[in-house]
Design an enzyme around this catalytic site. Structure first.
Site, PDB file in Angstrom:
ATOM      1  CG  HIS A 117      -0.303  -0.133   2.537  1.00  0.00           C
ATOM      2  ND1 HIS A 117      -0.986   0.028   3.718  1.00  0.00           N
ATOM      3  CD2 HIS A 117       0.980  -0.410   2.896  1.00  0.00           C
ATOM      4  CE1 HIS A 117      -0.178  -0.138   4.737  1.00  0.00           C
ATOM      5  NE2 HIS A 117       1.023  -0.413   4.267  1.00  0.00           N
ATOM      6  CG  HIS A 118       3.888   2.067   2.307  1.00  0.00           C
ATOM      7  ND1 HIS A 118       3.055   2.902   3.008  1.00  0.00           N
ATOM      8  CD2 HIS A 118       4.308   1.105   3.186  1.00  0.00           C
ATOM      9  CE1 HIS A 118       2.975   2.480   4.257  1.00  0.00           C
ATOM     10  NE2 HIS A 118       3.717   1.384   4.391  1.00  0.00           N
ATOM     11  CB  ALA A 119       3.685   0.927  -4.620  1.00  0.00           C
ATOM     12  CG  ASP A 160       1.814   6.272   1.844  1.00  0.00           C
ATOM     13  OD1 ASP A 160       1.804   5.035   2.028  1.00  0.00           O
ATOM     14  OD2 ASP A 160       2.839   6.878   1.476  1.00  0.00           O
TER      15      ASP A 160
END
Length: 298
Positions: A117-119, A160
């Protein structure tokens, strides 16, 4: 039986100078194999390039698939992108998409990797190369599989990248409950963010989850939920700042399953960090099996 998605490419050799636990996905696979007939295995196709490019910048997609990610992005990801890591990065979104399709058929399915989920659009970050949650959500809506989808993220870190990549996308809503002071330092804006103070334990966490996720689901009425089931809210997690017990994590899964109700639910592994990879794998498998049992798959 519980529908489980796994691809051999998930178990990639560790790149040099990497602190990520690369054997975690293989251990998750092995523990689930020990469940025997309780599990039905499915192998995904690698995600077609055009769907990677529907979310990520085409140049970044090419950098990854050709294993030529520049040093500045390598540092943000946290490890070098080798050809084996590139193959894994392409297989994982295909697995999350397949788990979603299986969930629509069976009510619940789990990917043995994913939750990256940070990519972001033009770079990976925080051990995440491609954002499988965003890629799968966009493909499912644009293909017409569903009209409304929600990404529910219970990892200890804010989703994010997912929030940024899915902002403004018709039919897609994002929810993130996370430790406010944890990574990333600069948060994105989800459809609904629920920041938590350090050290919150089981009761406060579960109360807050129920009080915020229930109205979110009621408002957005998803036809499918992609669930980032990170186990790093656990009190002993190396990168977590919350204080959930193992029982608290199990209660979280049962609560999410209850709040989602009859809506199909597909889970991804998400975060879990520490020195003992087998112990972490047990937590991830417990999440999958608890979700499966809560959805009536025993």
């Amino acid at each position: 039986m519980i529908a489980i998605v796994h691809h051999p490419a998930y178990v990639a050799p560790a790149p040099a100078r990497s602190t990520y636990r690369w054997n975690k996905n293989g251990l998750i696979r092995d523990l689930l194999r020990a469940e025997g007939d309780r599990v039905a295995w499915h192998v995904p196709e690698p995600m077609p390039v055009r769907w990677l490019e529907a979310v990520h910048d085409p140049e970044y997609v090419a950098e990854v698939l050709e294993a030529r990610v520049p040093a500045i992005k390598t540092r943000r990801i946290g490890f070098p992108v080798t050809p084996e890591v590139a193959a894994r990065a392409r297989a994982v979104p295909g697995g999350t998409w397949l788990a979603a399709r299986l969930a629509l058929e069976h009510g619940f399915a789990a990917n043995t990797a994913g939750g990256s989920h940070h990519a972001l659009a033009a770079t990976g970050a925080g051990y995440c190369v491609f954002n499988d949650l965003a890629i799968a959500a966009v493909r499912l809506v644009e293909e017409g599989t569903v009209d409304r989808i929600a990404v529910v993220d219970c990892d200890v870190h804010q989703g994010d990248g997912t929030a940024a990549l899915l902002a403004g996308r018709p039919g897609i809503a994002t929810y993130s409950i996370h430790a406010e002071k944890n990574f990333p330092a600069r948060k994105a804006r989800s459809t609904l963010d629920v920041p938590l103070a350090d050290g919150i334990g089981d009761e406060a966490y579960l109360t807050t989850l129920a009080e915020t996720l229930a109205p979110f689901l009621a408002e957005h009425r998803p036809q499918l939920v992609l669930y980032q089931a990170g186990v790093d809210p656990f009190a002993g997690d190396r990168l977590g700042r919350l204080s959930l017990s193992l029982d608290g994590l199990a209660r979280r899964e049962r609560l999410v399953a209850r709040l989602v109700g009859a809506v199909p639910l597909a889970s991804t592994v998400g975060g879990g960090y520490g020195d003992d990879a087998l112990e972490i794998a047990h937590r991830h498998v417990a999440a999958i099996l608890t979700l499966g049992a809560a959805r009536g798959h025993r």
